[in-house]
Design a protein around this motif. Structure first.
Motif, PDB file in Angstrom:
ATOM      1  N   THR A 162       0.853  -1.185   0.000  1.00  0.00           N
ATOM      2  CA  THR A 162       0.000   0.000   0.000  1.00  0.00           C
ATOM      3  C   THR A 162       0.887   1.232   0.000  1.00  0.00           C
ATOM      4  O   THR A 162       2.039   1.186   0.418  1.00  0.00           O
ATOM      5  N   CYS A 163       0.346   2.355  -0.467  1.00  0.00           N
ATOM      6  CA  CYS A 163       1.121   3.595  -0.513  1.00  0.00           C
ATOM      7  C   CYS A 163       1.386   4.123   0.893  1.00  0.00           C
ATOM      8  O   CYS A 163       0.566   3.963   1.793  1.00  0.00           O
ATOM      9  N   THR A 164       2.514   4.761   1.061  1.00  0.00           N
ATOM     10  CA  THR A 164       2.876   5.406   2.315  1.00  0.00           C
ATOM     11  C   THR A 164       3.279   6.848   2.021  1.00  0.00           C
ATOM     12  O   THR A 164       3.373   7.259   0.862  1.00  0.00           O
ATOM     13  N   THR A 165       3.515   7.609   3.091  1.00  0.00           N
ATOM     14  CA  THR A 165       4.035   8.964   2.921  1.00  0.00           C
ATOM     15  C   THR A 165       5.320   8.943   2.104  1.00  0.00           C
ATOM     16  O   THR A 165       5.530   9.763   1.202  1.00  0.00           O
ATOM     17  N   GLU A 166       6.175   7.982   2.411  1.00  0.00           N
ATOM     18  CA  GLU A 166       7.446   7.862   1.695  1.00  0.00           C
ATOM     19  C   GLU A 166       7.222   7.570   0.211  1.00  0.00           C
ATOM     20  O   GLU A 166       8.000   8.016  -0.639  1.00  0.00           O
ATOM     21  N   SER A 167       6.160   6.828  -0.118  1.00  0.00           N
ATOM     22  CA  SER A 167       5.850   6.535  -1.519  1.00  0.00           C
ATOM     23  C   SER A 167       5.601   7.824  -2.306  1.00  0.00           C
ATOM     24  O   SER A 167       6.054   7.969  -3.450  1.00  0.00           O
ATOM     25  N   ILE A 168       4.872   8.750  -1.681  1.00  0.00           N
ATOM     26  CA  ILE A 168       4.572  10.028  -2.332  1.00  0.00           C
ATOM     27  C   ILE A 168       5.852  10.839  -2.508  1.00  0.00           C
ATOM     28  O   ILE A 168       6.104  11.397  -3.586  1.00  0.00           O
ATOM     29  N   ILE A 187      -1.053   5.292 -11.024  1.00  0.00           N
ATOM     30  CA  ILE A 187       0.251   5.931 -11.263  1.00  0.00           C
ATOM     31  C   ILE A 187       1.291   5.485 -10.248  1.00  0.00           C
ATOM     32  O   ILE A 187       2.439   5.165 -10.581  1.00  0.00           O
ATOM     33  N   LEU A 188       0.894   5.437  -8.970  1.00  0.00           N
ATOM     34  CA  LEU A 188       1.841   5.087  -7.904  1.00  0.00           C
ATOM     35  C   LEU A 188       2.060   3.585  -7.787  1.00  0.00           C
ATOM     36  O   LEU A 188       3.000   3.142  -7.128  1.00  0.00           O
ATOM     37  N   LYS A 189       1.171   2.802  -8.394  1.00  0.00           N
ATOM     38  CA  LYS A 189       1.250   1.335  -8.356  1.00  0.00           C
ATOM     39  C   LYS A 189       1.148   0.790  -6.941  1.00  0.00           C
ATOM     40  O   LYS A 189       1.830  -0.167  -6.561  1.00  0.00           O
ATOM     41  N   CYS A 190       0.343   1.459  -6.118  1.00  0.00           N
ATOM     42  CA  CYS A 190       0.028   1.003  -4.770  1.00  0.00           C
ATOM     43  C   CYS A 190      -1.273   1.686  -4.369  1.00  0.00           C
ATOM     44  O   CYS A 190      -1.689   2.646  -5.011  1.00  0.00           O
ATOM     45  N   ASP A 191      -1.922   1.185  -3.343  1.00  0.00           N
ATOM     46  CA  ASP A 191      -3.215   1.728  -2.946  1.00  0.00           C
ATOM     47  C   ASP A 191      -3.043   3.127  -2.360  1.00  0.00           C
ATOM     48  O   ASP A 191      -2.426   3.298  -1.308  1.00  0.00           O
ATOM     49  N   ALA A 192      -3.597   4.144  -3.027  1.00  0.00           N
ATOM     50  CA  ALA A 192      -3.413   5.540  -2.636  1.00  0.00           C
ATOM     51  C   ALA A 192      -4.637   6.126  -1.948  1.00  0.00           C
ATOM     52  O   ALA A 192      -4.804   7.346  -1.910  1.00  0.00           O
ATOM     53  N   THR A 193      -5.481   5.269  -1.393  1.00  0.00           N
ATOM     54  CA  THR A 193      -6.691   5.748  -0.734  1.00  0.00           C
ATOM     55  C   THR A 193      -6.371   6.756   0.368  1.00  0.00           C
ATOM     56  O   THR A 193      -5.556   6.484   1.243  1.00  0.00           O
ATOM     57  N   GLY A 194      -7.001   7.942   0.294  1.00  0.00           N
ATOM     58  CA  GLY A 194      -6.828   8.950   1.333  1.00  0.00           C
ATOM     59  C   GLY A 194      -5.547   9.762   1.236  1.00  0.00           C
ATOM     60  O   GLY A 194      -5.265  10.588   2.104  1.00  0.00           O
ATOM     61  N   LEU A 195      -4.750   9.561   0.176  1.00  0.00           N
ATOM     62  CA  LEU A 195      -3.451  10.244   0.080  1.00  0.00           C
ATOM     63  C   LEU A 195      -3.408  11.308  -1.009  1.00  0.00           C
ATOM     64  O   LEU A 195      -2.348  11.851  -1.303  1.00  0.00           O
ATOM     65  N   GLN A 196      -4.557  11.640  -1.610  1.00  0.00           N
ATOM     66  CA  GLN A 196      -4.534  12.596  -2.723  1.00  0.00           C
ATOM     67  C   GLN A 196      -4.095  13.988  -2.288  1.00  0.00           C
ATOM     68  O   GLN A 196      -3.406  14.698  -3.041  1.00  0.00           O
ATOM     69  N   TYR A 197      -4.471  14.418  -1.081  1.00  0.00           N
ATOM     70  CA  TYR A 197      -4.083  15.758  -0.641  1.00  0.00           C
ATOM     71  C   TYR A 197      -2.587  15.826  -0.326  1.00  0.00           C
ATOM     72  O   TYR A 197      -1.936  16.836  -0.582  1.00  0.00           O
ATOM     73  N   LEU A 198      -2.047  14.746   0.233  1.00  0.00           N
ATOM     74  CA  LEU A 198      -0.599  14.687   0.460  1.00  0.00           C
ATOM     75  C   LEU A 198       0.145  14.707  -0.866  1.00  0.00           C
ATOM     76  O   LEU A 198       1.194  15.358  -0.998  1.00  0.00           O
ATOM     77  N   TYR A 199      -0.403  14.034  -1.866  1.00  0.00           N
ATOM     78  CA  TYR A 199       0.183  14.010  -3.206  1.00  0.00           C
ATOM     79  C   TYR A 199       0.265  15.424  -3.788  1.00  0.00           C
ATOM     80  O   TYR A 199       1.320  15.852  -4.289  1.00  0.00           O
ATOM     81  N   ILE A 200      -0.822  16.189  -3.690  1.00  0.00           N
ATOM     82  CA  ILE A 200      -0.846  17.552  -4.225  1.00  0.00           C
ATOM     83  C   ILE A 200       0.083  18.463  -3.427  1.00  0.00           C
ATOM     84  O   ILE A 200       0.829  19.268  -3.989  1.00  0.00           O
ATOM     85  N   ASP A 201       0.046  18.330  -2.101  1.00  0.00           N
ATOM     86  CA  ASP A 201       0.880  19.173  -1.243  1.00  0.00           C
ATOM     87  C   ASP A 201       2.362  18.925  -1.497  1.00  0.00           C
ATOM     88  O   ASP A 201       3.165  19.868  -1.528  1.00  0.00           O
ATOM     89  N   THR A 202       2.733  17.662  -1.688  1.00  0.00           N
ATOM     90  CA  THR A 202       4.140  17.334  -1.966  1.00  0.00           C
ATOM     91  C   THR A 202       4.569  17.917  -3.292  1.00  0.00           C
ATOM     92  O   THR A 202       5.665  18.487  -3.410  1.00  0.00           O
ATOM     93  N   TRP A 203       3.716  17.811  -4.305  1.00  0.00           N
ATOM     94  CA  TRP A 203       4.045  18.402  -5.613  1.00  0.00           C
ATOM     95  C   TRP A 203       4.255  19.902  -5.494  1.00  0.00           C
ATOM     96  O   TRP A 203       5.258  20.445  -5.975  1.00  0.00           O
ATOM     97  N   GLY A 262       8.447 -16.130   8.908  1.00  0.00           N
ATOM     98  CA  GLY A 262       7.207 -15.410   8.627  1.00  0.00           C
ATOM     99  C   GLY A 262       7.451 -13.947   8.310  1.00  0.00           C
ATOM    100  O   GLY A 262       8.577 -13.443   8.425  1.00  0.00           O
ATOM    101  N   ILE A 263       6.378 -13.272   7.906  1.00  0.00           N
ATOM    102  CA  ILE A 263       6.455 -11.856   7.536  1.00  0.00           C
ATOM    103  C   ILE A 263       5.160 -11.180   7.963  1.00  0.00           C
ATOM    104  O   ILE A 263       4.093 -11.798   7.974  1.00  0.00           O
ATOM    105  N   ASN A 264       5.251  -9.893   8.334  1.00  0.00           N
ATOM    106  CA  ASN A 264       4.084  -9.151   8.801  1.00  0.00           C
ATOM    107  C   ASN A 264       4.155  -7.719   8.296  1.00  0.00           C
ATOM    108  O   ASN A 264       5.153  -7.030   8.504  1.00  0.00           O
ATOM    109  N   LYS A 265       3.128  -7.258   7.584  1.00  0.00           N
ATOM    110  CA  LYS A 265       3.051  -5.856   7.152  1.00  0.00           C
ATOM    111  C   LYS A 265       2.319  -5.101   8.256  1.00  0.00           C
ATOM    112  O   LYS A 265       1.097  -5.008   8.275  1.00  0.00           O
ATOM    113  N   TRP A 266       3.081  -4.557   9.174  1.00  0.00           N
ATOM    114  CA  TRP A 266       2.565  -4.082  10.455  1.00  0.00           C
ATOM    115  C   TRP A 266       1.731  -2.801  10.344  1.00  0.00           C
ATOM    116  O   TRP A 266       0.948  -2.493  11.244  1.00  0.00           O
ATOM    117  N   ASN A 267       1.851  -2.042   9.248  1.00  0.00           N
ATOM    118  CA  ASN A 267       1.178  -0.743   9.158  1.00  0.00           C
ATOM    119  C   ASN A 267      -0.058  -0.765   8.262  1.00  0.00           C
ATOM    120  O   ASN A 267      -0.567   0.277   7.883  1.00  0.00           O
TER     121      ASN A 267
END
Length: 347
Positions: free
Chosen positions: A21-27, A146-162, A262-267
């Motif tokens: 899934t998308c993260t702040t770092e992804s943006i 575009i980001l190739k990960c789930d960007a739900t709820g991150l559109q405003y961070l995307y615009i602000d970063t740009w 094992g593996i765990n995606k904790w976030n």
């Protein structure tokens, strides 16, 4: 139940891909070229020389590419046109202390998000220089593609970063360093807190294993965020297990669990905030009418609960367990461990 090395590797890597899934770092990473060109142009403006024009052209090209993408995502051609128009006025022989073209992304008096395109120190007054931003499902779908990960709820961070990276060229060198560190630290501190408090407990050797598995991620030269995944190795614990077809009185009993790997995606997984993971596991308990050892798969949910299925000589077993070890985890010790380990990767 038998597992080959190839099967284990395939299962773990398939889980990793599905859980992305998308993260702040992804943006931030997505706009890295724009950030780099803005920083390079800002540095060249400290002492204008023959290279400054070259850095301006690189920055202008990066703003054009990024602006076109933002226009596409938000379905508004005005954004790309305004960005290109404004960037054309940011040439090194034109800008000054009182004339610095920039883009701001903020809320207006009506609590609406808007992009402001203006030059100098006066906020834009013309309607064509102020664009109100509205989000919808189509925006999220385009951004996810575009980001190739789930960007739900991150559109405003995307615009602000740009907008922030577009305007980064106007900063002084000291301001550049402070701004980038501050933005990373704010995001990082929140994630580290969540990592300390919410992630699944790890034994000391599992921390070392996770550190090795995350080495490339930690060695990227950027502000250090917590590893995206937790990795488990040779992990003992206990559970309650039901084994069908065992003798009466031996079907539902306590069992010792042993996670081999094992593996765990904790976030969060699959676009949600709910963590998930998987382990290859063996269980042991003394039961009449069934093998003492079972082998199977263990699933982890929300960093707290685990359940799984095992096979004991063709007899299925089902078990559940709760991670109580986290309650005894000392945050101070946890912080000290990761600070010491991650520090060696800092430049």
């Amino acid at each position: 139940m038998k597992w080959s090395i190839i099967g284990i590797t395939t299962a773990l890597f398939s889980f990793t891909a599905l859980a992305e899934t998308c993260t702040t770092e992804s943006i931030y990473d997505h706009f890295d070229e724009l950030r780099k060109s803005s920083v390079a142009y800002a540095v060249s403006l400290e002492k204008v020389d023959d290279s400054t024009t070259h850095h301006y052209i690189a920055w202008y090209n990066a703003t054009e590419v990024a602006g076109s993408e933002v226009s596409y995502v938000l379905n508004d051609d005005r954004i790309g046109l305004q960005s290109k128009k404004l960037a054309a006025t940011a040439k090194p022989n034109i800008i000054s202390d009182t004339f610095v073209p920039q883009i701001l992304f903020d809320r207006n008096m009506n609590d609406e998000w808007e992009l402001q395109f203006f030059a100098g120190k006066q906020v834009a007054q013309n309607n064509e220089d102020i664009i109100t931003i509205k989000s919808n499902d189509e925006v999220e779908e385009k951004l996810t593609k575009i980001l190739k990960c789930d960007a739900t709820g991150l559109q405003y961070l995307y615009i602000d970063t740009w907008a922030s990276y577009w305007t980064l060229y106007k900063s002084k060198l000291a301001e550049l360093n402070a701004a980038e560190v501050a933005k990373a630290a704010i995001s990082g501190s929140k994630l580290w807190d969540k990592y300390y408090y919410k992630s699944r407990y790890m034994y000391p050797w599992e921390k070392a294993f996770s550190l090795v598995m995350s080495e490339n991620e930690l060695n990227d030269g950027k502000f250090k965020l917590p590893p995206k995944y937790q990795y488990f190795l040779l992990r003992p614990w206990a559970a309650l297990e039901y084994v069908e077809n065992a003798d009466d009185g031996s079907q539902f009993k306590g069992t010792i669990t042993f996670e081999w790997v094992g593996i765990n995606k904790w976030n969060g997984c699959f676009g949600s905030d709910i963590a998930c993971g998987v382990s290859l596991v063996s269980t042991y308990s003394d039961r009449a009418g069934a093998d003492d050892f079972g082998h199977g798969v263990m699933l982890h949910v929300a960093n707290k609960y685990s359940f799984g299925v095992t096979s004991r000589d063709s007899k299925a077993g089902f078990f559940v367990t709760v991670d109580l070890l986290k309650a005894f985890n000392d945050k101070e010790d946890e912080v000290k461990y990761w600070v010491e380990k991650v520090d060696k990767y800092l430049p």
